[in-house]
Design an enzyme around this catalytic site. Structure first.
Site, PDB file in Angstrom:
ATOM      1  N   GLU A 357       2.376  27.243  -2.421  1.00 57.79           N
ATOM      2  CA  GLU A 357       2.676  26.791  -3.778  1.00 57.79           C
ATOM      3  C   GLU A 357       1.631  27.339  -4.747  1.00 57.79           C
ATOM      4  OE1 GLU A 357       4.795  26.538  -6.086  1.00 57.79           O
ATOM      5  OE2 GLU A 357       5.813  24.867  -5.089  1.00 57.79           O
ATOM      6  N   ASP A 432      10.395  24.931  -5.692  1.00 54.69           N
ATOM      7  CA  ASP A 432      10.954  24.374  -6.926  1.00 54.69           C
ATOM      8  C   ASP A 432      12.415  24.805  -7.069  1.00 54.69           C
ATOM      9  OD1 ASP A 432       9.984  26.960  -7.180  1.00 54.69           O
ATOM     10  OD2 ASP A 432       9.669  26.794  -9.336  1.00 54.69           O
TER      11      ASP A 432
END
Length: 475
Positions: A357, A432
């Site tokens: 991430e 996401d």
């Protein structure tokens, strides 16, 4: 004679001869073989496809000999070198020190005179690769078993190997095969367009390969998509496509076509999960055993270097439960594609990287990683493991043969210690994805099998999983 007496005193003291059986290389699944199937003294040993012929039958005797060719010849490192590299041959049995061997509990076989191990030259896996003596190093090319049964057909699978290594599978997925010897459930589900009916696709036998014929029959005359890939670990971490009723998402998400790619594994037909932009799968697994926070974790997948792109992000692994890009360290997933955000990638890709991430990492920092390399082959093994606080490792290899290459084994990038894993599972997209406004569903990639484990697997476990994958016979 004094030297021989000492050597024999240190040799194993079997009460009887061991059974006559093939010795199978853990690295390749091929058998120790007397070249040319002749009993001529001085004939070299090699590896070759297991074929049940007499030149692949060996017997450890109570005196420490390793007999071959119906017991008429002994395996001999005949020139008694003190440096590694000696050829291994068959000779008449005469009790010389170079014919005394020790079979070890880890599967290695040591020459008592030299202290070196039987090794496939250069860690090779191809038919005809010579067997030599080399410094014992614990690699799979020095491990020999007495079973010729493929470990993926009623024997052990990757999850059995991980469990033995103390890092059990908490999620295991495949459209190709069972990932443990006892698994006899469903692999995935298909839905056909003609009437929206669904069909679960299972295995042909416990621990075996997919029943592709059931899919072919169900989908005949119409098209099918894969709606869910079932978890084989027993933790219930099934992966539904994002956009399904189970994983609501944006209207841009859809399931992958079920018939985009067929292949052969274990000598039988199977289908891959062939992901294009807009296809992805997800599970909120944080309550079902998937590591969270800074807990250690490992993962592997078998993918393909021939169906890739630079879109974000073809991932498999730990992801956010929120499906948002929450923080550095909120993900811990294998990434495979041709995007290289921070450098450190050689060639044109695709590369095995870590999606942690807020970044895809080819190593531990935003700098050149000299060990990184591309994996453009048809079948690729990709691995990631992360202790959650200080260290992570990336490995890649040919899923058809050979050993793994360590691409990175070192510190986490700055700002990623400790990890902040949330414990969901993603396949085929970034973290996401895929709520309205999510933009990480642009990747292409192929998924054949993979697993997520609790704990930090040992290198020996990694190597054993790779050997199991190559023995599965992906073609």
């Amino acid at each position: 004679m004094a030297l021989l007496t000492v050597l024999l005193a240190t040799a194993p003291t079997w009460s009887a001869s061991a059974p006559v059986a093939p010795l199978v290389s853990s690295a390749s699944g091929r058998c120790l073989d007397v070249k040319g199937n002749v009993d001529t003294p001085g004939t070299a040993l090699e590896i070759w496809d297991c074929n049940d012929q007499v030149n692949q039958e060996f017997e450890f005797t109570s005196g420490g000999e390793l007999r071959a060719m119906n017991g008429t010849r002994c395996v001999d490192a005949y020139d008694n070198r003190t440096a590694p590299g000696a050829p291994v041959v068959i000779r008449s049995c005469d009790g010389r020190p170079t014919q005394v061997w020790r079979q070890n509990s880890d599967g290695s076989v040591t020459g008592v005179a030299s202290g070196f191990c039987l090794d496939v030259n250069g860690a090779g896996t191809a038919n005809g690769t010579a067997v030599i003596l080399w410094t014992c190093n614990g690699q799979s090319s020095q491990k020999w078993t007495t079973s010729t049964t493929p470990p993926t057909s009623g024997g052990s699978g990757p999850c059995d190997i991980y469990s033995t290594g103390g890092t059990p599978c908490v999620a295991a997925h495949s459209t190709v095969r069972a990932l443990s010897g006892s698994y006899n459930g469903n692999l995935y589900q298909v839905r056909r367009s003609s009437d929206n009916a669904t069909r679960n696709i299972g295995v042909l036998a416990s621990g075996g390969f997919a029943n592709a014929a059931a899919q072919d029959s169900f989908c005949a005359g119409t098209s099918c998509v894969i709606t869910v890939v079932y978890d084989q670990s027993g933790h219930g971490n099934d992966l539904w496509y994002q956009g399904s009723a189970q994983v609501p998402g944006s209207s841009q998400s859809s399931p992958a076509k079920a018939t985009s790619e067929s292949l052969t594994a274990g000598g039988t037909k199977a289908y891959s999960l062939y992901i294009n932009p807009g296809n992805s799968y997800w599970r909120d697994g944080h309550l079902t055993g998937v590591p969270t926070g800074s807990a250690p974790e490992g993962a592997y997948m078998v993918t393909s270097g021939t169906h890739v792109n630079s879109g974000c992000c073809f991932d498999y692994g730990n992801s956010e439960t929120t499906r948002k890009a929450d923080a550095a360290g909120a993900m811990d997933a294998i990434n495979f594609g041709t995007e290289c955000w921070f450098g450190g990638c050689s060639g044109s890709g695709p590369w095995v990287q870590a999606d942690l991430e807020w970044g895809l990492y080819s190593g531990g920092s935003q700098s050149w990683n000299t060990n990184q390399r591309a994996f453009p082959g048809k079948f690729v093994t990709a691995m990631l493991k992360n202790n959650g606080t200080s260290r992570f490792a990336l490995k890649g290899g040919n899923a058809q043969s050979g050993s793994l290459t360590t691409l990175w084994d070192g510190g986490l990038p700055g700002g990623y210690s400790p990890m902040k894993k949330q414990g969901a599972i993603v396949l085929g997209s970034g973290g996401d994805c895929c709520k309205p406004g999510g933009g990480a569903n642009l990747s292409a990639g192929t998924f054949y099998e993979g697993a997520i484990v609790a704990g930090y697997p040992s290198d020996a476990t990694d190597n054993a999983v790779q050997a199991n994958v190559t023995a599965a016979g992906y073609r």
